[in-house]
Design a protein around this motif. Structure first.
Motif, mmCIF file in Angstrom:
data_model
loop_
_atom_site.group_PDB
_atom_site.id
_atom_site.type_symbol
_atom_site.label_atom_id
_atom_site.label_comp_id
_atom_site.label_asym_id
_atom_site.label_seq_id
_atom_site.Cartn_x
_atom_site.Cartn_y
_atom_site.Cartn_z
ATOM 1 N N SER A 1 -3.546 82.046 51.270
ATOM 2 C CA SER A 1 -2.634 82.422 50.677
ATOM 3 C C SER A 1 -2.147 82.082 49.912
ATOM 4 O O SER A 1 -2.699 81.275 48.995
ATOM 5 C CB SER A 1 -1.340 82.089 51.543
ATOM 6 O OG SER A 1 -0.271 82.463 51.590
ATOM 7 N N LEU A 2 -1.494 82.833 49.036
ATOM 8 C CA LEU A 2 -0.679 83.083 47.757
ATOM 9 C C LEU A 2 0.147 82.031 47.466
ATOM 10 O O LEU A 2 1.018 82.286 46.507
ATOM 11 C CB LEU A 2 -0.639 84.075 47.189
ATOM 12 C CG LEU A 2 -1.296 84.979 47.481
ATOM 13 C CD1 LEU A 2 -1.517 86.396 46.568
ATOM 14 C CD2 LEU A 2 -3.140 84.834 46.721
ATOM 15 N N ASP A 3 -0.026 80.934 47.775
ATOM 16 C CA ASP A 3 1.109 79.635 47.145
ATOM 17 C C ASP A 3 0.019 78.282 47.326
ATOM 18 O O ASP A 3 -1.704 78.583 47.902
ATOM 19 C CB ASP A 3 1.943 79.352 48.921
ATOM 20 C CG ASP A 3 3.052 80.204 48.622
ATOM 21 O OD1 ASP A 3 2.936 80.357 47.388
ATOM 22 O OD2 ASP A 3 3.117 80.644 49.428
ATOM 23 N N LYS A 4 0.686 77.600 47.203
ATOM 24 C CA LYS A 4 -0.252 76.025 47.095
ATOM 25 C C LYS A 4 -0.438 75.454 48.148
ATOM 26 O O LYS A 4 0.124 75.690 49.239
ATOM 27 C CB LYS A 4 0.723 74.661 45.965
ATOM 28 C CG LYS A 4 1.250 75.276 44.909
ATOM 29 C CD LYS A 4 2.013 74.162 43.753
ATOM 30 C CE LYS A 4 2.694 75.257 43.344
ATOM 31 N NZ LYS A 4 4.132 74.105 42.485
ATOM 32 N N VAL A 5 -1.681 74.757 48.083
ATOM 33 C CA VAL A 5 -2.149 74.122 50.187
ATOM 34 C C VAL A 5 -0.611 72.962 50.056
ATOM 35 O O VAL A 5 -1.180 73.125 51.425
ATOM 36 C CB VAL A 5 -3.779 73.077 49.058
ATOM 37 C CG1 VAL A 5 -3.822 72.358 50.384
ATOM 38 C CG2 VAL A 5 -4.801 73.953 48.783
ATOM 39 N N ASN B 1 0.526 73.149 54.084
ATOM 40 C CA ASN B 1 0.187 72.158 55.046
ATOM 41 C C ASN B 1 1.595 71.862 55.647
ATOM 42 O O ASN B 1 1.826 71.838 57.321
ATOM 43 C CB ASN B 1 0.526 71.054 54.141
ATOM 44 C CG ASN B 1 -0.698 70.643 53.558
ATOM 45 O OD1 ASN B 1 -1.987 70.690 54.869
ATOM 46 N ND2 ASN B 1 -1.679 70.207 53.265
ATOM 47 N N ARG B 2 2.584 72.446 55.018
ATOM 48 C CA ARG B 2 4.606 72.521 55.066
ATOM 49 C C ARG B 2 4.226 73.967 56.194
ATOM 50 O O ARG B 2 5.120 73.915 57.731
ATOM 51 C CB ARG B 2 5.415 72.425 54.336
ATOM 52 C CG ARG B 2 5.557 71.485 53.451
ATOM 53 C CD ARG B 2 6.422 71.402 52.789
ATOM 54 N NE ARG B 2 5.994 72.392 51.378
ATOM 55 C CZ ARG B 2 7.459 73.397 51.354
ATOM 56 N NH1 ARG B 2 8.277 73.679 52.377
ATOM 57 N NH2 ARG B 2 6.718 74.195 50.948
ATOM 58 N N TRP B 3 3.664 74.675 55.826
ATOM 59 C CA TRP B 3 3.393 75.538 56.674
ATOM 60 C C TRP B 3 3.176 76.260 58.314
ATOM 61 O O TRP B 3 3.164 76.269 58.609
ATOM 62 C CB TRP B 3 2.939 77.312 55.945
ATOM 63 C CG TRP B 3 2.795 78.228 57.035
ATOM 64 C CD1 TRP B 3 4.063 78.840 57.484
ATOM 65 C CD2 TRP B 3 1.767 79.377 56.273
ATOM 66 N NE1 TRP B 3 3.592 80.593 57.385
ATOM 67 C CE2 TRP B 3 2.905 80.468 57.218
ATOM 68 C CE3 TRP B 3 0.773 79.334 55.786
ATOM 69 C CZ2 TRP B 3 1.959 82.226 56.691
ATOM 70 C CZ3 TRP B 3 0.212 81.343 55.396
ATOM 71 C CH2 TRP B 3 0.866 81.386 56.870
ATOM 72 N N SER B 4 1.453 74.624 58.158
ATOM 73 C CA SER B 4 0.659 74.736 59.190
ATOM 74 C C SER B 4 1.736 74.242 60.461
ATOM 75 O O SER B 4 2.358 74.476 61.579
ATOM 76 C CB SER B 4 0.281 73.906 59.144
ATOM 77 O OG SER B 4 -0.824 73.474 60.569
ATOM 78 N N GLU B 5 2.723 73.174 60.058
ATOM 79 C CA GLU B 5 3.596 72.191 61.079
ATOM 80 C C GLU B 5 4.438 74.135 62.169
ATOM 81 O O GLU B 5 4.950 74.109 63.207
ATOM 82 C CB GLU B 5 4.952 71.981 60.179
ATOM 83 C CG GLU B 5 4.035 70.469 60.255
ATOM 84 C CD GLU B 5 3.394 69.983 61.724
ATOM 85 O OE1 GLU B 5 4.217 69.863 62.247
ATOM 86 O OE2 GLU B 5 1.713 69.952 61.275
ATOM 87 N N ASP B 6 4.994 74.833 60.564
ATOM 88 C CA ASP B 6 6.111 76.259 61.231
ATOM 89 C C ASP B 6 4.930 76.805 62.091
ATOM 90 O O ASP B 6 5.101 77.372 63.401
ATOM 91 C CB ASP B 6 6.035 77.259 60.419
ATOM 92 C CG ASP B 6 7.478 76.544 59.757
ATOM 93 O OD1 ASP B 6 7.834 75.221 60.536
ATOM 94 O OD2 ASP B 6 8.603 76.860 58.619
ATOM 95 N N PRO C 1 -10.057 76.215 57.160
ATOM 96 C CA PRO C 1 -9.462 76.274 55.754
ATOM 97 C C PRO C 1 -8.612 76.990 55.391
ATOM 98 O O PRO C 1 -9.129 78.583 56.461
ATOM 99 C CB PRO C 1 -10.657 75.854 55.454
ATOM 100 C CG PRO C 1 -11.677 75.726 56.385
ATOM 101 C CD PRO C 1 -11.629 76.040 57.436
ATOM 102 N N LEU C 2 -7.303 76.840 54.623
ATOM 103 C CA LEU C 2 -6.189 77.655 54.349
ATOM 104 C C LEU C 2 -6.516 77.440 52.463
ATOM 105 O O LEU C 2 -6.476 76.589 52.478
ATOM 106 C CB LEU C 2 -5.317 77.835 54.893
ATOM 107 C CG LEU C 2 -3.762 78.683 54.099
ATOM 108 C CD1 LEU C 2 -4.665 80.414 54.445
ATOM 109 C CD2 LEU C 2 -2.740 78.676 54.820
ATOM 110 N N ILE C 3 -7.298 78.482 51.918
ATOM 111 C CA ILE C 3 -7.349 78.653 50.681
ATOM 112 C C ILE C 3 -6.039 78.539 49.709
ATOM 113 O O ILE C 3 -5.111 79.403 49.927
ATOM 114 C CB ILE C 3 -8.351 79.311 49.666
ATOM 115 C CG1 ILE C 3 -9.947 79.202 50.697
ATOM 116 C CG2 ILE C 3 -8.711 79.488 48.380
ATOM 117 C CD1 ILE C 3 -11.009 80.031 50.684
ATOM 118 N N GLY C 4 -5.558 77.798 48.550
ATOM 119 C CA GLY C 4 -4.793 78.182 47.885
ATOM 120 C C GLY C 4 -4.976 78.611 46.578
ATOM 121 O O GLY C 4 -5.765 78.439 46.052
#
Length: 218
Positions: free
Chosen positions: A70-74, A78-83, A95-98
């Motif tokens: 995803s075209l954002d920072k790691v 990590n914050r998105w993961s909670e959502d 893994p989710l690449i920054g």
């Protein structure tokens, strides 16, 4: 040149939610699904991330590693993961690449080479970063699927396609339209009738001479 089927999958090194990823080394001898997202905290992508977390065992059973981009920072990931966990009941387990600098997206022809990497970019600016790649152990692209932002991906179709790819990689077979694992398969055109009789002594069904259907081998 745009990436195509049987193109070499570009290698890269990038930060992810699982630490630094050196892509080809990370794949190893496995198959891989790399799927991209234009931005964190977007509704359709949130559902997709959770579905892939839930379906991860199905991919692993086929020897397939999954990795998101995803075209954002790691840190944002990590914050998105909670959502994602709240919305879908499944936390990220791959893994989710920054890719905030768009380097990997450009490498995989999802964005033009001259796209700027300013933080002002919106999901719509990155809308073409909605491509899924299936990559084989030989590090070549076996399949690509691109979706608009408003249409969630069908990962059951990805599994179906992988079943076909893995079957046909092992044998000179093909799979017909709407094929599912266990159904009849097609003898490849590269196999002569003489060779086919040796391999399939019980014969085959041929509604037309060039379409030879046989039971899927065990």
């Amino acid at each position: 040149m745009p990436l195509a089927i049987n193109s070499a999958a570009p290698d890269f090194k990038a930060h992810s939610t699982h630490g630094m990823i050196w892509f080809h080394n990370w794949i190893g001898d496995a198959w891989c699904v790399l799927f991209s997202h234009p931005k964190d905290f977007t509704p359709v992508c949130t559902t997709e991330m959770g579905v892939m977390a839930r379906m991860k065992p199905e991919f692993e059973r086929r020897g397939v590693k999954i990795i998101g981009l995803s075209l954002d920072k790691v840190e944002d990931h990590n914050r998105w993961s909670e959502d994602i966990r709240t919305a879908t009941g499944h936390a990220l387990n791959y893994p989710l690449i920054g890719d905030v600098d768009l380097r990997v997206a450009k490498l995989y022809d999802m964005l033009p080479a001259d796209a700027d990497d300013t933080e002002a970019r919106t999901a719509m600016d990155n809308a073409t970063a909605r491509t899924l790649f299936v990559i084989g152990p030989d590090k070549k692209i076996k399949l690509t699927l691109s979706y608009p932002m408003t249409t969630g991906r069908d990962f059951n179709e990805v599994l179906r396609a992988i079943d076909s790819l893995q079957l046909t990689a092992r044998q000179q077979l093909a799979t017909p339209a709407n094929w599912k694992h266990g159904e009849n398969v097609v003898i490849a055109s590269s196999v002569s009738d003489e060779e086919a009789r040796e391999r399939f002594p019980d014969g085959w069904d041929a509604p037309v001479p060039y379409l030879r259907l046989v039971e899927m081998p065990a």
